[in-house]
Design a protein around this motif. Structure first.
Motif, PDB file in Angstrom:
ATOM      1  N   GLU A   1     -21.493 -24.818  62.358  1.00 33.62           N
ATOM      2  CA  GLU A   1     -21.564 -24.460  63.790  1.00 33.62           C
ATOM      3  C   GLU A   1     -22.589 -25.298  64.556  1.00 33.62           C
ATOM      4  OE1 GLU A   1     -22.054 -20.249  63.680  1.00 33.62           O
ATOM      5  OE2 GLU A   1     -19.951 -19.917  63.184  1.00 33.62           O
TER       6      GLU A   1
ATOM      7  N   SER B   1     -20.440 -25.559  69.544  1.00 38.07           N
ATOM      8  CA  SER B   1     -19.615 -24.377  69.835  1.00 38.07           C
ATOM      9  C   SER B   1     -18.147 -24.799  69.837  1.00 38.07           C
ATOM     10  CB  SER B   1     -20.003 -23.804  71.194  1.00 38.07           C
ATOM     11  OG  SER B   1     -19.683 -24.763  72.189  1.00 38.07           O
ATOM     12  N   LYS B   2     -17.248 -23.806  69.865  1.00 41.90           N
ATOM     13  CA  LYS B   2     -15.814 -24.115  69.848  1.00 41.90           C
ATOM     14  C   LYS B   2     -15.432 -24.961  71.066  1.00 41.90           C
ATOM     15  CE  LYS B   2     -11.457 -21.864  68.789  1.00 41.90           C
ATOM     16  NZ  LYS B   2     -10.732 -20.611  68.664  1.00 41.90           N
TER      17      LYS B   2
END
Lengths: 263, 209
Positions: free
Chosen positions: A148, A151-152
């Protein structure tokens, strides 16, 4: 001739950085952290070091002679394969499942390989190196996702950014020379903007004392983008990108040291 | 012009017969040594074939292509022992040392028969530099495989990464010795220095464990 001098200077600088990294990682192993991560990282950096020495020796011994199948590229392949192995071990195979990111990275690597072939005409060498490089890039992207680091939403933007980058290079190759210069400058700008972003993220991660897995993922991302910038640039931008690439390498060492000490 | 196959048979037959009467590690080493010699001949065939297929000359084939083919060929039997026969630890090192020394011995025999063995310095260079270089490459490769296996990290990219490292090291040696002078001297010293360091570290590691 001026560019040759620049190339040799840049290679000597890189040899200095790689020697430092090799010695430090060797000392890490000798201090008792002889797990597979420092060993593979040390071997990878040794491959890069020998590759650079090979290039300099060849340039001095046979100036201007083309290398038919560059043995030094095998050294660079060693770096990518062993760094990908380090990522696999650190993050874990089960957390590095291939997804849509892997597919996009695969397309990205395939286009880059196609461009190498178009530029050099040496298809065998470029296909072998392209497969290895593509594997390394997919490993980095999967590690970035698993840890991570982005972020997406940021990952989606990165995918768009990367595809735009390769599209610009393809178009630049297709259009005639005077008009393509502006596009060439534009994709250099995009490449270096990405590089600055990656380096800043890496420095901030070290400053914020993130965990070692995160540090490894982000520092390897910087290195991957630096090598990418280097491989798609023509001289003298290539030499400049190579110097920046040398700057990203110690971050990988510091991250591996942190990991070894933690474990 | 030499008949390498005939030389191989001449050296190989007594070794193969001796296998009938020896056991354990000695048998494993003799067998690996024989495999190393066979692999050397096959690598020479492939290098020659590559030279014919591509637009490179004999010099370019020796300097640029041979390291890749030779290291790849030497890797295959070691990998076979590791993956199929489940050979591990010091046994794998024994196999690697056998293959490396068998390869170097057969290559040296062919070179000496081609170029003569009258000059002592040349004979010593063949033995100390080229001979050791093949063993160093194999030992580093085998040690990395053992480390990867020990930590459950044996993978396709890891194995080929180590192989690529051996190829580059071998390639650098071939490049350095391709011209006479200072570069050759550095090239000849390279495997000797490496093997001394490797042996020192290996002894220290063995004593510690």
């Amino acid at each position: 001739m001026e560019y040759n001098f620049l190339s040799i200077t840049e290679q000597i600088l890189q040899i200095g950085v790689l020697t430092f990294i090799f010695v430090r990682s060797l000392l890490l192993i000798k201090r008792g952290y002889n797990t597979v991560i420092p060993v593979f990282f040390c071997f990878g950096m040794l491959g890069f070091l020998i590759s650079d020495i090979y290039w300099i020796v060849h340039t001095v011994m046979f100036p201007g002679k083309r290398i038919p199948f560059a043995v030094n590229l095998m050294g660079e392949n060693a770096v990518f394969l062993l760094c990908a192995t380090v990522l696999m071990i650190v993050v874990g195979k089960e957390r590095m499942k291939p997804g849509i990111e892997t597919l996009i990275t695969g397309i990205f690597a395939a286009v880059i390989t196609g461009l190498w072939i178009a530029w050099s005409g040496e298809w065998l060498k470029d296909i072998i190196c392209g497969i290895v490089y593509g594997y390394f890039l997919t490993a980095v992207v999967r590690a970035v996702k698993a840890e991570e680091v982005m972020s997406k939403k940021a990952r989606h933007w990165a995918a768009v950014f990367s595809l735009l980058f390769v599209a610009m290079m393809v178009v630049q190759l297709l259009i005639p020379r005077p008009s393509s210069i502006y596009l060439e400058k534009a994709y250099y700008f995009v490449a270096f903007a990405g590089l600055i972003f990656c380096i800043v993220r890496t420095v901030l991660a070290f400053k914020d004392k993130k965990n070692s897995n995160y540090l490894i993922a982000v520092s390897f991302l910087s290195f991957a983008w630096a090598t990418n910038t280097m491989y798609v640039s023509a001289s003298p931008v290539y030499e400049f990108a190579s110097i920046v690439c040398s700057i990203t390498m110690p971050f990988m060492l510091f991250a591996v040291e942190r990991k070894a000490e933690e474990s | 012009m030499i008949y390498a196959e005939n030389i191989l048979l001449c050296i190989l037959i007594p070794l193969l017969v001796s296998l009938l009467f020896i056991t354990g590690k000695a048998k494993r080493f003799a067998l690996s040594f024989s495999v190393g010699m066979i692999v050397c001949l096959l690598a020479a065939y492939i290098s020659g074939y590559t030279e014919l297929l591509s637009d490179i000359d004999e010099f370019e084939a020796a300097v640029y292509v041979s390291p890749i083919i030779e290291e790849l060929m030497k890797m295959l039997p070691v990998l076979f022992c590791l993956v199929v026969l489940r050979t591990e630890g010091s046994d794998l090192l024994l196999v690697a040392a056998g293959i490396g020394s068998g390869f170097a011995t057969f290559e040296n025999c062919c070179y000496l028969l081609t170029r003569g063995s009258g000059v002592f310095s040349y004979v010593m260079i063949r033995g100390l530099a080229v001979g050791i270089m093949h063993i160093v490459c194999m030992m580093v490769f085998a040690l990395s495989l053992i480390a990867a296996k020990r930590f459950h990290a044996l993978s396709f990219p890891g194995v080929f990464g180590c192989l690529a490292l051996s190829m580059t090291y071998h390639g650098l040696y071939n490049l350095l010795v391709s011209l006479p002078g200072l570069s050759s001297s550095i090239g000849y010293a390279l495997p000797i220095v490496t093997v001394v360091y490797l042996y020192y570290e290996y002894r220290k590691y063995s004593n510690r464990n």
